[in-house]
Design an enzyme around this catalytic site. Structure first.
Site, PDB file in Angstrom:
ATOM      1  CG  ASP A  50      -1.839   1.187   1.251  1.00  0.00           C
ATOM      2  OD1 ASP A  50      -2.892   1.125   0.596  1.00  0.00           O
ATOM      3  OD2 ASP A  50      -1.506   2.189   1.920  1.00  0.00           O
ATOM      4  CE1 TYR A  55       1.074   7.516   3.044  1.00  0.00           C
ATOM      5  CE2 TYR A  55       1.362   5.361   2.040  1.00  0.00           C
ATOM      6  CZ  TYR A  55       0.608   6.239   2.779  1.00  0.00           C
ATOM      7  OH  TYR A  55      -0.611   5.844   3.266  1.00  0.00           O
ATOM      8  CG  HIS A 115      -3.924   9.928   0.340  1.00  0.00           C
ATOM      9  ND1 HIS A 115      -2.563   9.800   0.233  1.00  0.00           N
ATOM     10  CD2 HIS A 115      -4.228   9.378   1.528  1.00  0.00           C
ATOM     11  CE1 HIS A 115      -2.075   9.216   1.307  1.00  0.00           C
ATOM     12  NE2 HIS A 115      -3.067   8.953   2.110  1.00  0.00           N
ATOM     13  CB  SER A 148      -7.938   6.818   1.045  1.00  0.00           C
ATOM     14  OG  SER A 148      -7.374   6.649   2.328  1.00  0.00           O
ATOM     15  CD  GLN A 170      -5.643   2.645   2.892  1.00  0.00           C
ATOM     16  OE1 GLN A 170      -4.748   3.339   3.387  1.00  0.00           O
ATOM     17  NE2 GLN A 170      -5.440   1.900   1.818  1.00  0.00           N
ATOM     18  CG  LEU A 199      -0.816  -3.616  14.345  1.00  0.00           C
ATOM     19  CD1 LEU A 199       0.594  -4.133  14.135  1.00  0.00           C
ATOM     20  CD2 LEU A 199      -1.740  -4.732  14.833  1.00  0.00           C
ATOM     21  NE  ARG A 249       7.592  -6.047  17.429  1.00  0.00           N
ATOM     22  CZ  ARG A 249       7.927  -4.926  18.037  1.00  0.00           C
ATOM     23  NH1 ARG A 249       8.000  -3.791  17.332  1.00  0.00           N
ATOM     24  NH2 ARG A 249       8.191  -4.925  19.321  1.00  0.00           N
TER      25      ARG A 249
END
Length: 293
Positions: A50, A55, A115, A148, A170, A199, A249
Site C-alpha cells: 500500500d 509517502y 487519498h 481513502s 480506506q 495496531l 513481527r
C-alpha cells in the site's frame, strides 16, 4: 502462512493484508533503510503493498520489488493514492499516476485511490477527480479504483455521478476508532473497507485499557496481541494495512490461523469504545465538523 483474499467485482483477488509503504520511523531518513524494510517484507511473504504519492517512498518500493525478478508482476497487488497538492492541484492526475508507475517500475497499479476528500480547494471537484480515475482505469493504468478517508456524505456525492464502481474506501480503523456509519455505508454499497492503523492500541497508544484484554486473548490462543488485532479486523470483513521494520513481527503478522470467537470480538470492540482515540485525523488533520461538511 495463510493470507486471506477478498474478491473484487470483476473476480480479481486482493490480499486482505497489505504492507504499508509509508515511512515507518520518521526519525530515520535513510532511504536505504526503507528499501531494505520492503525487501524484507517481500521475503516474508507480503504481496500487497500500500503506497501513496505523498509517502515519497514509491521509488524505494519499486527498487525493492525489482530485486525479486523471479516473482512475476501478477503475484503482487500494488495500491497507490493521489493526494491534494500534487496531481490534483496541477489538475493532472494522470501525470501523477504516470510518475507513480515510473517510480514503481510497472505498467499499472492494481488499485488507485483518491487519498482524501479535501481536494476542492485545490481546483478539482470530487466528481471531476473521480471521472479522472475512471479514465485512468479505461486506459489500463489502474485496474481498480477507489477512495481513502471518505465519509458517507462524500461517498454519496460520488455515487450520484460515478460510472465505475467505488471498490475500496480506506479509513483509519482500530478498536479505539470505528466509523460505524462509514462502515455500514460501505457494506450497503458493496465497497470494501480497508483499515489503516490497525495496531494503534499496542503501538502509538499502548497506554490504553485494551492492552490487558489483548494480552489475555493472545495468551489463550498462543498468539501475539498484534495477531489478535489483525484478526479482529479480518473476521469482520475488513482489509488491513499494517507495517513493521522487525523481521519476526513481519512474519507473525502474516501468520493468522487463529480464530477469535464472537465474544472475543465483541469484548475488544466494547473495551475499545470506552476509550475513543483518533490518531490520524483522516490523514489531513481535519476535524470531524470539517469532514462531514
Amino acid at each position: 502462512m495463510s493470507v486471506p483474499f477478498y474478491t473484487l467485482a470483476n473476480g480479481d483477488k486482493i490480499p486482505a493484508v497489505a504492507f504499508g509503504a509509508a515511512a515507518i520511523d520518521l526519525s530515520i531518513r535513510d532511504p536505504a533503510y526503507y528499501e531494505e524494510t520492503m525487501k524484507l517484507a517481500v521475503k516474508n511473504g507480503y504481496r500487497h503493498f500500500d503506497a501513496a504519492e505523498i509517502y515519497r517512498t514509491e521509488s524505494l518500493l519499486g527498487n525493492a520489488l525489482k530485486s525479486f525478478a523471479d516473482i512475476p508482476r501478477h503475484e503482487f497487488f500494488l495500491t497507490s493514492k493521489v493526494a491534494p497538492g500534487t496531481g490534483i492541484k496541477n489538475r493532472d492526475i494522470e501525470g501523477s499516476l504516470r510518475k507513480t508507475l515510473k517510480d514503481l517500475q510497472t505498467d499499472y497499479v492494481d488499485l488507485y485511490l483518491i487519498h482524501n476528500p479535501f481536494i476542492e480547494p485545490e481546483g478539482f471537484t470530487l466528481e471531476e477527480a473521480w471521472a479522472e480515475l475512471e479514465a485512468l482505469k479505461a486506459k489500463g493504468l489502474a485496474r481498480h479504483i477507489g477512495v481513502s478517508n471518505f465519509r458517507p456524505n462524500t461517498l454519496e456525492r460520488l455515487l450520484k455521478s460515478a460510472k465505475e464502481k467505488i471498490e475500496v474506501n480506506q479509513i483509519e480503523l482500530h478498536p479505539y476508532f470505528v466509523e460505524h456509519d462509514t462502515i455500514e455505508f460501505n457494506r450497503k454499497h458493496g465497497i470494501l473497507t480497508a483499515g489503516y492503523g490497525p495496531l494503534m492500541p499496542i503501538g502509538r497508544h499502548s497506554d490504553g485499557p485494551l492492552v490487558p484484554v489483548l494480552n489475555a486473548i493472545a495468551d489463550k490462543h498462543n498468539a501475539t496481541p498484534a495477531q489478535v488485532l489483525l484478526k479482529w479486523q479480518l473476521q469482520q470483513g475488513f482489509l488491513v494495512v499494517t507495517s513493521s521494520k522487525n523481521d519476526e513481527r513481519q512474519r507473525t503478522q502474516l501468520e493468522l490461523e487463529l480464530v477469535l470467537d464472537e465474544s472475543e470480538i465483541r469484548l475488544i470492540s466494547e473495551e475499545g469504545a470506552k476509550h475513543p482515540h483518533q490518531q490520524f485525523g483522516w490523514g489531513t488533520g481535519g476535524t470531524k465538523k470539517e469532514y462531514d461538511g
